[in-house]
Structure formats: structure tokens, C-alpha cells
Design a protein around this motif. Structure first.
Motif, PDB file in Angstrom:
ATOM      1  N   LYS A  51       0.833  -1.215   0.000  1.00  0.00           N
ATOM      2  CA  LYS A  51       0.000   0.000   0.000  1.00  0.00           C
ATOM      3  C   LYS A  51       0.864   1.260   0.000  1.00  0.00           C
ATOM      4  O   LYS A  51       0.563   2.237  -0.670  1.00  0.00           O
ATOM      5  CB  LYS A  51      -0.921   0.014   1.228  1.00  0.00           C
ATOM      6  N   THR A  52       1.936   1.231   0.800  1.00  0.00           N
ATOM      7  CA  THR A  52       2.835   2.390   0.862  1.00  0.00           C
ATOM      8  C   THR A  52       3.422   2.669  -0.517  1.00  0.00           C
ATOM      9  O   THR A  52       3.480   3.811  -0.968  1.00  0.00           O
ATOM     10  CB  THR A  52       3.986   2.111   1.881  1.00  0.00           C
ATOM     11  N   LEU A  53       3.838   1.591  -1.190  1.00  0.00           N
ATOM     12  CA  LEU A  53       4.427   1.760  -2.523  1.00  0.00           C
ATOM     13  C   LEU A  53       3.404   2.248  -3.542  1.00  0.00           C
ATOM     14  O   LEU A  53       3.707   3.124  -4.347  1.00  0.00           O
ATOM     15  CB  LEU A  53       5.043   0.443  -2.999  1.00  0.00           C
ATOM     16  N   VAL A  54       2.196   1.692  -3.509  1.00  0.00           N
ATOM     17  CA  VAL A  54       1.165   2.137  -4.464  1.00  0.00           C
ATOM     18  C   VAL A  54       0.913   3.627  -4.256  1.00  0.00           C
ATOM     19  O   VAL A  54       0.844   4.398  -5.218  1.00  0.00           O
ATOM     20  CB  VAL A  54      -0.142   1.330  -4.318  1.00  0.00           C
ATOM     21  N   ARG A  55       0.813   4.043  -2.986  1.00  0.00           N
ATOM     22  CA  ARG A  55       0.561   5.459  -2.709  1.00  0.00           C
ATOM     23  C   ARG A  55       1.706   6.306  -3.252  1.00  0.00           C
ATOM     24  O   ARG A  55       1.500   7.266  -3.987  1.00  0.00           O
ATOM     25  CB  ARG A  55       0.393   5.692  -1.198  1.00  0.00           C
ATOM     26  N   GLN A  56       2.940   5.928  -2.930  1.00  0.00           N
ATOM     27  CA  GLN A  56       4.089   6.743  -3.325  1.00  0.00           C
ATOM     28  C   GLN A  56       4.292   6.741  -4.845  1.00  0.00           C
ATOM     29  O   GLN A  56       4.503   7.788  -5.451  1.00  0.00           O
ATOM     30  CB  GLN A  56       5.362   6.242  -2.622  1.00  0.00           C
ATOM     31  N   ILE A  57       4.244   5.575  -5.478  1.00  0.00           N
ATOM     32  CA  ILE A  57       4.525   5.516  -6.921  1.00  0.00           C
ATOM     33  C   ILE A  57       3.413   6.204  -7.713  1.00  0.00           C
ATOM     34  O   ILE A  57       3.679   6.915  -8.677  1.00  0.00           O
ATOM     35  CB  ILE A  57       4.722   4.053  -7.407  1.00  0.00           C
ATOM     36  N   SER A  58       2.155   6.027  -7.279  1.00  0.00           N
ATOM     37  CA  SER A  58       1.081   6.679  -8.045  1.00  0.00           C
ATOM     38  C   SER A  58       1.118   8.192  -7.847  1.00  0.00           C
ATOM     39  O   SER A  58       0.911   8.943  -8.795  1.00  0.00           O
ATOM     40  CB  SER A  58      -0.292   6.099  -7.699  1.00  0.00           C
ATOM     41  N   GLN A  59       1.451   8.649  -6.643  1.00  0.00           N
ATOM     42  CA  GLN A  59       1.595  10.103  -6.439  1.00  0.00           C
ATOM     43  C   GLN A  59       2.712  10.637  -7.311  1.00  0.00           C
ATOM     44  O   GLN A  59       2.625  11.731  -7.867  1.00  0.00           O
ATOM     45  CB  GLN A  59       1.974  10.395  -4.978  1.00  0.00           C
ATOM     46  N   HIS A  60       3.755   9.858  -7.426  1.00  0.00           N
ATOM     47  CA  HIS A  60       4.888  10.259  -8.251  1.00  0.00           C
ATOM     48  C   HIS A  60       4.468  10.329  -9.725  1.00  0.00           C
ATOM     49  O   HIS A  60       4.774  11.287 -10.432  1.00  0.00           O
ATOM     50  CB  HIS A  60       6.020   9.235  -8.023  1.00  0.00           C
ATOM     51  N   ALA A  61       3.710   9.305 -10.177  1.00  0.00           N
ATOM     52  CA  ALA A  61       3.227   9.291 -11.573  1.00  0.00           C
ATOM     53  C   ALA A  61       2.318  10.497 -11.834  1.00  0.00           C
ATOM     54  O   ALA A  61       2.464  11.186 -12.849  1.00  0.00           O
ATOM     55  CB  ALA A  61       2.469   7.983 -11.845  1.00  0.00           C
ATOM     56  N   HIS A  62       1.410  10.766 -10.898  1.00  0.00           N
ATOM     57  CA  HIS A  62       0.504  11.915 -11.072  1.00  0.00           C
ATOM     58  C   HIS A  62       1.310  13.216 -11.163  1.00  0.00           C
ATOM     59  O   HIS A  62       0.988  14.091 -11.952  1.00  0.00           O
ATOM     60  CB  HIS A  62      -0.467  12.042  -9.884  1.00  0.00           C
ATOM     61  N   SER A  63       2.368  13.320 -10.349  1.00  0.00           N
ATOM     62  CA  SER A  63       3.180  14.546 -10.355  1.00  0.00           C
ATOM     63  C   SER A  63       3.833  14.747 -11.718  1.00  0.00           C
ATOM     64  O   SER A  63       3.955  15.873 -12.196  1.00  0.00           O
ATOM     65  CB  SER A  63       4.273  14.477  -9.283  1.00  0.00           C
ATOM     66  N   GLU A  64       4.262  13.640 -12.334  1.00  0.00           N
ATOM     67  CA  GLU A  64       4.907  13.760 -13.651  1.00  0.00           C
ATOM     68  C   GLU A  64       3.918  14.307 -14.681  1.00  0.00           C
ATOM     69  O   GLU A  64       4.257  15.204 -15.448  1.00  0.00           O
ATOM     70  CB  GLU A  64       5.430  12.395 -14.121  1.00  0.00           C
ATOM     71  N   ILE A  65       2.704  13.778 -14.695  1.00  0.00           N
ATOM     72  CA  ILE A  65       1.784  14.220 -15.760  1.00  0.00           C
ATOM     73  C   ILE A  65       1.137  15.571 -15.451  1.00  0.00           C
ATOM     74  O   ILE A  65       0.903  16.353 -16.356  1.00  0.00           O
ATOM     75  CB  ILE A  65       0.733  13.146 -16.157  1.00  0.00           C
ATOM     76  N   VAL A  66       0.896  15.868 -14.169  1.00  0.00           N
ATOM     77  CA  VAL A  66       0.384  17.209 -13.849  1.00  0.00           C
ATOM     78  C   VAL A  66       1.504  18.227 -14.088  1.00  0.00           C
ATOM     79  O   VAL A  66       1.259  19.356 -14.517  1.00  0.00           O
ATOM     80  CB  VAL A  66      -0.158  17.290 -12.402  1.00  0.00           C
ATOM     81  N   GLY A  67       2.745  17.795 -13.863  1.00  0.00           N
ATOM     82  CA  GLY A  67       3.911  18.669 -14.077  1.00  0.00           C
ATOM     83  C   GLY A  67       4.093  19.074 -15.529  1.00  0.00           C
ATOM     84  O   GLY A  67       4.817  20.036 -15.826  1.00  0.00           O
ATOM     85  N   MET A  68       3.445  18.369 -16.458  1.00  0.00           N
ATOM     86  CA  MET A  68       3.522  18.762 -17.873  1.00  0.00           C
ATOM     87  C   MET A  68       2.741  20.062 -18.115  1.00  0.00           C
ATOM     88  O   MET A  68       3.015  20.781 -19.072  1.00  0.00           O
ATOM     89  CB  MET A  68       2.913  17.668 -18.765  1.00  0.00           C
TER      90      MET A  68
END
Ligand SMILES: [Fe+2]
Ligand SMILES: [Fe+2]
Length: 333
Positions: A51-68
């Protein structure tokens, strides 16, 4: 009653057997972590680790695409063809980072649709830095220099993260982030060396606005970080928020001198005893305001993502129809 009574014994026994097996699996998992081994998707892992990894990796993925979004806003207004080509490549890289990371999170059993839904409904977070506006071309240079620079500091330790699919994605991402940081510094350097007084002032203004939000990118102070200790134990987070922040301040303060810009912090001063730069207090109330959805652009960013998702529905439908057709053709052959 009878049926229940009949069920109780064997069920409890099964539970006890399962628990012993689970305890053994957990012990094996912990010893892998202690030895610094990588955990693969097929390996057993505790639910909390997953769960910790899903939270962290998905937040990271969202940051990449919102960062565009804040940078994409400047693609049509880049000052030269060279800068436009670089910016296009960079924004495209960020989209690619999002895809590697969604794929890494999917190996943990969460679907892409679930993650996108969590982002669009506001349940999932992304880096608060992308809720600030890009007001001038200098902001694009400063994002590369400071925001991608902070991302690298945060992400290089993740190439040694205990979860192997995440670590592998980070190796590739970090190589590209390093190019992002350099192109930002280069764009600013050209403006500071060859620019007009107005262009130099534009760079300083962008530094004034992005400096503090960049320091906030490392997250709350160590004492207030809720997930820090467990993540460190599991080899997900290898360097603390405050240590990474200090490393970033030390590196960028020297780079600011080379550029000829002044970070907006009167307390920023070299400390010989510590061997680091001291810096002023961070406005954590602002950080929590932005994380809580009340930054300058939170609504705008989320609306843009939802619109892009809705507008792209026909592409996803077409891709699925094509895949179905290909499968049917193969089956018929
Ligand atoms: Fe990225
Ligand atoms: Fe980047």
C-alpha cells in the motif's frame, strides 16, 4: 449452530496454519530487506509495504503528468526554435516518466483506471509545486534548474529503492531529469549573460517566486513526516527530507552565485562549523494550504487533467477496438 460448530475447528486451524506461514514469509521478507536485496513483483510482501508503494509511486506518476501542464503552457511562446524543441522534448519526457511509473505501480495490483480515478476525484495527491503559475519565460528556466533539480535530489536515492520495478524506472527517469536540470540552468545562464536588464530582472523575479516552493518539495520536516520511519526501515526512503533539503540548498546556493541571482532568503549563509548553508524558516502553513487544495492553480490543474482524459476517450476506445480486431484476426488464422 451445528454447522457453525463444525466449521469452527478446521477454520481456526487453517487460520493458525496460515498465520505461521505468513510469519515465515514476513521473516523472509524482512531478512531480504536487511540484506539490501530487491523485492520483485512476484515476491511475497506485507500488505502495508504494498500500500505504501502504491501510494508513493502513483503520487509520483501523477506529479509527472500534472507537471507537464505549467510548462506545456509555454510551448507556443518559447523565444526561439531551439528552446521550443528542448521544451517539447522535456514535456514529452515527463509524460514518459508518468507512464513508466503507472506501469511500476500496476505491478502491485492496482489498475491504471483506479489510479487515474483517485487523481481526478481529488483522493490522490501530486507534488504541490505544480500548483504554482508560470508567469514568464524565466519560470521555465527556473523550473528546470530548481524543480527538476529538487526532483533529482529526491529521486537518485530511489534508484536503490527496495522495490525493484520502481528502482528500475527511476534509473531511466533520473538520467532524463539530469538533462532537464541542465537545460533550465543553461536557459537562465544565457539570459543572465547576454540578456537585457529587463530579462535579468525577469530571472530574479522567477527565482524569488520558486525558491521557497522548491524547498517545500522535500516534504515536511523529519519530525512531522508521517511515513518517514517505516519507509526508511523498508528501504523505500534512504535519505531523510531534511537531509535532502540541506543537500539541495548547498548545491543550488553555489549555482545561484554562478548565475548571478540572489535566493530570496536573508538568513542564507555559509556555516563553517556545520559545513553547510544555514537557511531561514520555511512557511509550512503555505505548504499545507497548497497540499490541501488551496494553492494558486489547484483547480485549474485538475480541470485540465480531467478535460484531457475526457477528450482522449475516443483514442482509448479506438485503441481497444483495434486490439480486439487484432485478437480476432489471430484467433481466426
Ligand atoms: Fe520527470
Ligand atoms: Fe523533469
Amino acid at each position: 449452530m451445528y454447522t457453525q460448530a463444525m466449521d469452527t475447528g478446521p477454520k481456526e486451524e487453517r487460520k493458525a496454519v496460515r498465520s505461521a506461514a505468513e510469519a515465515e514469509l514476513e521473516a523472509r521478507f524482512e531478512s531480504h530487506i536487511d540484506e539490501g536485496d530487491f523485492i520483485e513483483a512476484k515476491d511475497w510482501m506485507p500488505e502495508h509495504y504494498r500500500k505504501t508503494l502504491v501510494r508513493q509511486i502513483s503520487q509520483h506518476a501523477h506529479s509527472e503528468i500534472v507537471g507537464m501542464l505549467p510548462e506545456g503552457n509555454w510551448v507556443t511562446r518559447a523565444p526561439t526554435l531551439k528552446r521550443k524543441a528542448i521544451l517539447l522534448a522535456k514535456v514529452q519526457d515527463e509524460g514518459g516518466h508518468g507512464l513508466y511509473l503507472y506501469a511500476a505501480a500496476e505491478t502491485l495490483g492496482t489498475s491504471r483506471d483506479q489510479m487515474i480515478d483517485a487523481l481526478h476525484s481529488g483522493r490522490a495527491k501530486y507534488s504541490s509545486i505544480f500548483n504554482y503559475p508560470t508567469l514568464s519565460w524565466a519560470d521555465i528556466g527556473v523550473i528546470g534548474w530548481l524543480v527538476d533539480g529538487a526532483a533529482i535530489m529526491n529521486q537518485v536515492p530511489l534508484t536503490r529503492c527496495s522495490y525493484a520495478p520502481y528502482a528500475r524506472a527511476m534509473v531511466r527517469i533520473c538520467r532524463e531529469e539530469s538533462f532537464h536540470q541542465r537545460q533550465g540552468f543553461d536557459a537562465l545562464n544565457v539570459m543572465m549573460r547576454e540578456g537585457t536588464a529587463a530579462q535579468k530582472a525577469m530571472v530574479q523575479d522567477a527565482v524569488d517566486r520558486w525558491w521557497w516552493p522548491s524547498l517545500m518539495m522535500f516534504g515536511p520536516p523529519d519530525g512531522e513526516s508521517t511515513h518517514g520511519a517505516q519507509s526508511a526501515r523498508w528501504g523505500i526512503k534512504r535519505i531523510s527530507n531534511d537531509d535532502l533539503r540541506q543537500k539541495f540548498v548547498d548545491a543550488t546556493t553555489d549555482q545561484a552565485k554562478v548565475l548571478g541571482v540572489t535566493p530570496p532568503d536573508p538568513l542564507l549563509k555559509w556555516n563553517d562549523d556545520r559545513g553547510h548553508y544555514d537557511f531561514g524558516p520555511i512557511d509550512w502553513a503555505e505548504f499545507w494550504r497548497v497540499v490541501g487544495g488551496h494553492g494558486p492553480c489547484n483547480r485549474e490543474r485538475l480541470d485540465a487533467r480531467i478535460k484531457a482524459w475526457d477528450d482522449g476517450a475516443w483514442v482509448r476506445d479506438a485503441a481497444m477496438a483495434y486490439a480486439r480486431k487484432q485478437t480476432m484476426k489471430k484467433e481466426a488464422a
